[in-house]
Design an enzyme around this catalytic site. Structure first.
Site, PDB file in Angstrom:
ATOM      1  N   PHE A   1       0.928  -1.164  -0.021  1.00  0.00           N
ATOM      2  CA  PHE A   1      -0.003   0.039   0.151  1.00  0.00           C
ATOM      3  C   PHE A   1       0.729   1.443  -0.073  1.00  0.00           C
ATOM      4  O   PHE A   1       0.845   2.057  -0.922  1.00  0.00           O
ATOM      5  CB  PHE A   1      -0.981  -0.009   1.279  1.00  0.00           C
ATOM      6  CG  PHE A   1      -1.642   1.147   1.610  1.00  0.00           C
ATOM      7  CD1 PHE A   1      -2.102   1.963   0.906  1.00  0.00           C
ATOM      8  CD2 PHE A   1      -1.589   1.441   3.003  1.00  0.00           C
ATOM      9  CE1 PHE A   1      -2.744   3.306   1.324  1.00  0.00           C
ATOM     10  CE2 PHE A   1      -1.928   2.616   3.625  1.00  0.00           C
ATOM     11  CZ  PHE A   1      -2.574   3.573   2.560  1.00  0.00           C
TER      12      PHE A   1
ATOM     13  N   VAL B   1      13.804  -9.254   1.819  1.00  0.00           N
ATOM     14  CA  VAL B   1      14.609  -8.472   2.370  1.00  0.00           C
ATOM     15  C   VAL B   1      15.346  -9.092   3.527  1.00  0.00           C
ATOM     16  O   VAL B   1      16.676  -8.826   4.186  1.00  0.00           O
ATOM     17  CB  VAL B   1      14.083  -7.129   2.860  1.00  0.00           C
ATOM     18  CG1 VAL B   1      13.872  -6.312   1.621  1.00  0.00           C
ATOM     19  CG2 VAL B   1      13.118  -7.163   3.782  1.00  0.00           C
TER      20      VAL B   1
ATOM     21  N   TYR C   1       5.618  -7.661  15.888  1.00  0.00           N
ATOM     22  CA  TYR C   1       5.691  -6.373  15.086  1.00  0.00           C
ATOM     23  C   TYR C   1       6.339  -5.153  15.766  1.00  0.00           C
ATOM     24  O   TYR C   1       7.225  -4.657  15.476  1.00  0.00           O
ATOM     25  CB  TYR C   1       4.389  -5.973  14.591  1.00  0.00           C
ATOM     26  CG  TYR C   1       4.337  -4.734  13.832  1.00  0.00           C
ATOM     27  CD1 TYR C   1       4.365  -4.854  12.317  1.00  0.00           C
ATOM     28  CD2 TYR C   1       3.650  -3.605  14.059  1.00  0.00           C
ATOM     29  CE1 TYR C   1       4.134  -3.946  11.642  1.00  0.00           C
ATOM     30  CE2 TYR C   1       3.336  -2.413  13.238  1.00  0.00           C
ATOM     31  CZ  TYR C   1       3.884  -2.529  12.095  1.00  0.00           C
ATOM     32  OH  TYR C   1       3.550  -1.406  11.326  1.00  0.00           O
TER      33      TYR C   1
ATOM     34  N   LYS D   1      10.138  -3.596  15.157  1.00  0.00           N
ATOM     35  CA  LYS D   1      10.159  -2.196  14.748  1.00  0.00           C
ATOM     36  C   LYS D   1      11.026  -1.425  15.947  1.00  0.00           C
ATOM     37  O   LYS D   1      11.849  -0.466  15.594  1.00  0.00           O
ATOM     38  CB  LYS D   1       8.729  -1.750  14.512  1.00  0.00           C
ATOM     39  CG  LYS D   1       8.116  -1.830  13.619  1.00  0.00           C
ATOM     40  CD  LYS D   1       8.543  -1.528  12.192  1.00  0.00           C
ATOM     41  CE  LYS D   1       7.505  -1.888  11.153  1.00  0.00           C
ATOM     42  NZ  LYS D   1       8.000  -1.445   9.853  1.00  0.00           N
TER      43      LYS D   1
HETATM   44  P1  NAD Z   1       1.524  -3.569   3.152  1.00  0.00           P
HETATM   45  O1  NAD Z   1       1.467  -4.985   3.540  1.00  0.00           O
HETATM   46  O2  NAD Z   1       0.578  -2.978   2.245  1.00  0.00           O
HETATM   47  O3  NAD Z   1       2.890  -3.480   2.455  1.00  0.00           O
HETATM   48  C1  NAD Z   1       3.935  -4.044   2.823  1.00  0.00           C
HETATM   49  C2  NAD Z   1       4.749  -4.653   1.771  1.00  0.00           C
HETATM   50  O4  NAD Z   1       6.050  -5.120   2.190  1.00  0.00           O
HETATM   51  C3  NAD Z   1       4.212  -5.612   1.020  1.00  0.00           C
HETATM   52  O5  NAD Z   1       4.269  -5.333  -0.176  1.00  0.00           O
HETATM   53  C4  NAD Z   1       4.955  -6.949   1.434  1.00  0.00           C
HETATM   54  O6  NAD Z   1       4.639  -7.913   0.236  1.00  0.00           O
HETATM   55  C5  NAD Z   1       6.275  -6.457   1.607  1.00  0.00           C
HETATM   56  N1  NAD Z   1       6.989  -7.454   2.367  1.00  0.00           N
HETATM   57  C6  NAD Z   1       6.781  -7.758   3.796  1.00  0.00           C
HETATM   58  N2  NAD Z   1       7.758  -8.668   4.122  1.00  0.00           N
HETATM   59  C7  NAD Z   1       8.893  -8.516   3.131  1.00  0.00           C
HETATM   60  C8  NAD Z   1      10.012  -9.151   2.895  1.00  0.00           C
HETATM   61  N3  NAD Z   1      10.600 -10.042   3.826  1.00  0.00           N
HETATM   62  N4  NAD Z   1      10.853  -8.831   1.754  1.00  0.00           N
HETATM   63  C9  NAD Z   1      10.280  -8.262   0.788  1.00  0.00           C
HETATM   64  N5  NAD Z   1       9.079  -7.621   1.052  1.00  0.00           N
HETATM   65  C10 NAD Z   1       8.402  -7.961   1.989  1.00  0.00           C
HETATM   66  O7  NAD Z   1       1.588  -2.399   4.465  1.00  0.00           O
HETATM   67  P2  NAD Z   1       1.756  -1.020   4.290  1.00  0.00           P
HETATM   68  O8  NAD Z   1       0.640  -0.544   5.123  1.00  0.00           O
HETATM   69  O9  NAD Z   1       2.144  -0.618   2.962  1.00  0.00           O
HETATM   70  O10 NAD Z   1       2.836  -0.855   5.659  1.00  0.00           O
HETATM   71  C11 NAD Z   1       4.328  -0.486   4.691  1.00  0.00           C
HETATM   72  C12 NAD Z   1       5.231   0.120   5.763  1.00  0.00           C
HETATM   73  O11 NAD Z   1       4.751   0.990   6.543  1.00  0.00           O
HETATM   74  C13 NAD Z   1       5.379  -1.192   7.078  1.00  0.00           C
HETATM   75  O12 NAD Z   1       6.982  -1.457   7.272  1.00  0.00           O
HETATM   76  C14 NAD Z   1       4.680  -0.756   8.095  1.00  0.00           C
HETATM   77  O13 NAD Z   1       5.198  -1.331   9.321  1.00  0.00           O
HETATM   78  C15 NAD Z   1       4.814   0.769   7.882  1.00  0.00           C
HETATM   79  N6  NAD Z   1       3.394   1.206   8.589  1.00  0.00           N
HETATM   80  C16 NAD Z   1       2.241   1.270   8.086  1.00  0.00           C
HETATM   81  C17 NAD Z   1       1.274   1.853   8.619  1.00  0.00           C
HETATM   82  C18 NAD Z   1      -0.091   2.186   7.778  1.00  0.00           C
HETATM   83  O14 NAD Z   1      -1.100   2.625   8.565  1.00  0.00           O
HETATM   84  N7  NAD Z   1      -0.189   1.816   6.732  1.00  0.00           N
HETATM   85  C19 NAD Z   1       1.472   2.338   9.959  1.00  0.00           C
HETATM   86  C20 NAD Z   1       2.354   2.319  10.612  1.00  0.00           C
HETATM   87  C21 NAD Z   1       3.568   1.648   9.902  1.00  0.00           C
END
Ligand code: NAD
Ligand code: UDP
Length: 319
Positions: free
Chosen positions: A11, A57, A150, A154
Site C-alpha cells: 500500500f 529482504v 511487530y 520495529k
Molecule cells: P503492506 O502490507 O501493504 O505493504 C508491505 C509490503 O512489504 C508488502 O508489499 C509486502 O509484500 C512487503 N514485504 C513484507 N515482508 C517482506 C520481505 N521480507 N521482503 C520483501 N518484501 C516484504 O503494508 P503498508 O501499510 O504499506 O506498510 C508499509 C510499511 O509502513 C510497513 O513497514 C509498516 O510497518 C509501516 N506502517 C504502516 C502503517 C499504515 O497505517 N499503513 C502504519 C505504521 C507503519
C-alpha cells in the site's frame, strides 16, 4: 536520486514509488509479495526510471548500480488475526523483515553511503499511557504479547538504525507512521478502514471489536507520503511522528462510513480483538513534524474516504 524502496508492492510502498518518480527520481522497487500485490505496480511497468527486484529482504540484498537513498518499508503491517495477511499469522516473517531486513537494508545504505529511512510505527508506543504520543515517549509494549512480533521488531529496527547512524555515520531517518488509509490497501488485510468500507459496500453489518470506545487518528495516504518525502529531504535524524491528529472512536468511524455509504445494516459489537494490547487510545503529537518539516495533514477524513471509495468499489469483485 536513485532510490531503493523495499515493500514497493504494498500500500504505502507503491504510493511512495509514484511520488518519487513524479519528483523525477529513479526508483528500484523490491518486494516478495507476502502481503503486497503486483497489481499495485502494474502501471509502472515500462516506466524508464522504474525497475523491480523480487526479493525477500530477510536475505542478503544486492542492488547493482549506485544508490543515493534506501527506504525500508517492507513488513507485514496489519494486526488483525482474522486475516491471513495479519502479522500475528506471519510472526516469523514479520520479525525477520523488521530485524534482518533492517540489518540488510542498512548494509546496502552503508555500502553505497546512501541516505536511509526506516518506516517505523506508532506501535512502538504500544498501548500508550501517555496521550497524545510525542517522540520522547518510550512506549508501553508487552514483549511477550502476540503483537510483539511487530512492535519489538520495529523497536529493534529503530535501535539498529540509530546504531548505524552513531557508529557508521550513516545519514538515517526514522518515520513513526500512524494509521494511514487510502487506495491500494488490501480489502482483506483486516485493518479497520478496508474492513468497514468492504462491509458497508456489501450492505453487511460493520464489525466493531470491543465496545468501540478505543480511538485512532486516521491519515490519508497522500498527506503521509508528502510528510515522508519532506523527511527524506531534511536533516532530521531523530524519529518523527507522521499522522493525522484528528482522533475519533472506532464506533464514530463505523457510523461515519455507514452514513457515507448509506448502509442500513446495524453495527455488530464483537469481542475485543484476540491478542492483548489492542491500544485504547492513539493520537500523534506532530509538533516535531510541523517544526522541522513544516508539514501537517491537509485532507479531512470525509475527503480521504471519498478518494478511497472508487478503488474499493472496483476491487470488491476480486475477493
Ligand atoms: P503492506 O502490507 O501493504 O505493504 C508491505 C509490503 O512489504 C508488502 O508489499 C509486502 O509484500 C512487503 N514485504 C513484507 N515482508 C517482506 C520481505 N521480507 N521482503 C520483501 N518484501 C516484504 O503494508 P503498508 O501499510 O504499506 O506498510 C508499509 C510499511 O509502513 C510497513 O513497514 C509498516 O510497518 C509501516 N506502517 C504502516 C502503517 C499504515 O497505517 N499503513 C502504519 C505504521 C507503519
Ligand atoms: N477494528 C474493529 N473492527 C474491524 C477491524 C478493526 O473494531 O473490523 C478495531 C481494532 O480492534 C482496533 C482499531 O479498529 O481497535 C484499529 O485497528 P487496525 O487493525 O486498523 O489497526 P491498529 O490501529 O490496531 O494497528
Amino acid at each position: 536520486m536513485r532510490i531503493l524502496v523495499t515493500g514497493a508492492a504494498g500500500f504505502l510502498g507503491s504510493h511512495l514509488c509514484d511520488h518519487l518518480l513524479a519528483e523525477g527520481h529513479e526508483v528500484v522497487g523490491m518486494d516478495n509479495f507476502v502481503t503486497g500485490n503486483r497489481h499495485n505496480l502494474a502501471h509502472l511497468s515500462g516506466h524508464q526510471r522504474f525497475s523491480f527486484i523480487r526479493h525477500d529482504v530477510s536475505n542478503f540484498i544486492f542492488v547493482p548500480g549506485e544508490l543515493d537513498a534506501v527506504m525500508h518499508f517492507a513488513s507485514p503491517a496489519s494486526p488483525n488475526p482474522n486475516s491471513p495477511y495479519g502479522y500475528v499469522n506471519l510472526p516469523i516473517q514479520t520479525m525477520k523483515a523488521g530485524a534482518l531486513g533492517t540489518h540488510n537494508t542498512l548494509g546496502v545504505a552503508k555500502h553505497y553511503q546512501a541516505k536511509f529511512i526506516l518506516a517505523s510505527t506508532s506501535e512502538i508506543y504500544g498501548d500508550p499511557q501517555v496521550h497524545p504520543q510525542d517522540e520522547s515517549y518510550w512506549g508501553h509494549v508487552d514483549p511477550l504479547g502476540e503483537r510483539a512480533v511487530y512492535d519489538e521488531a520495529k523497536r529493534f529496527a529503530e535501535a539498529l538504525t540509530l546504531a548505524y547512524h552513531r557508529f557508521h555515520g550513516i545519514d538515517t531517518r526514522i518515520v513513526r507512521i500512524f494509521n494511514t488509509y487510502g487506495p491500494r490497501m488490501r480489502l482483506d488485510d483486516g485493518r479497520v478502514v478496508p474492513n468497514f468500507i468492504k462491509q458497508a459496500l456489501q450492505g453487511k453489518p460493520l464489525t466493531v471489536y470491543g465496545d468501540g470506545t478505543q480511538t485512532r487518528s486516521f491519515c490519508y495516504v497522500d498527506d503521509l507520503i508528502e510528510g515522508i518525502y519532506r523527511l527524506l529531504l531534511s536533516d532530521e535524524h531523530r524519529p518523527v511522528n507522521i499522522g493525522n491528529p484528528h482522533e475519533m472512536t472506532i464506533l464514530e468511524l463505523a457510523e461515519t462510513i455507514n452514513t457515507m455509504l448509506e448502509n442500513p445494516a446495524p453495527i455488530t459489537m464483537l469481542p475485543k480483538r484476540r491478542g492483548e494490547g489492542d491500544p485504547e487510545r492513539r493520537r500523534p503529537d506532530i509538533s516535531r513534524a510541523k517544526k522541522v518539516l513544516d508539514w501537517e495533514p491537509e485532507i479531512s477524513l470525509e475527503e480521504g474516504l471519498k478518494k478511497t471509495l472508487p478503488y474499493f468499489q472496483d476491487h470488491l469483485g476480486d475477493l
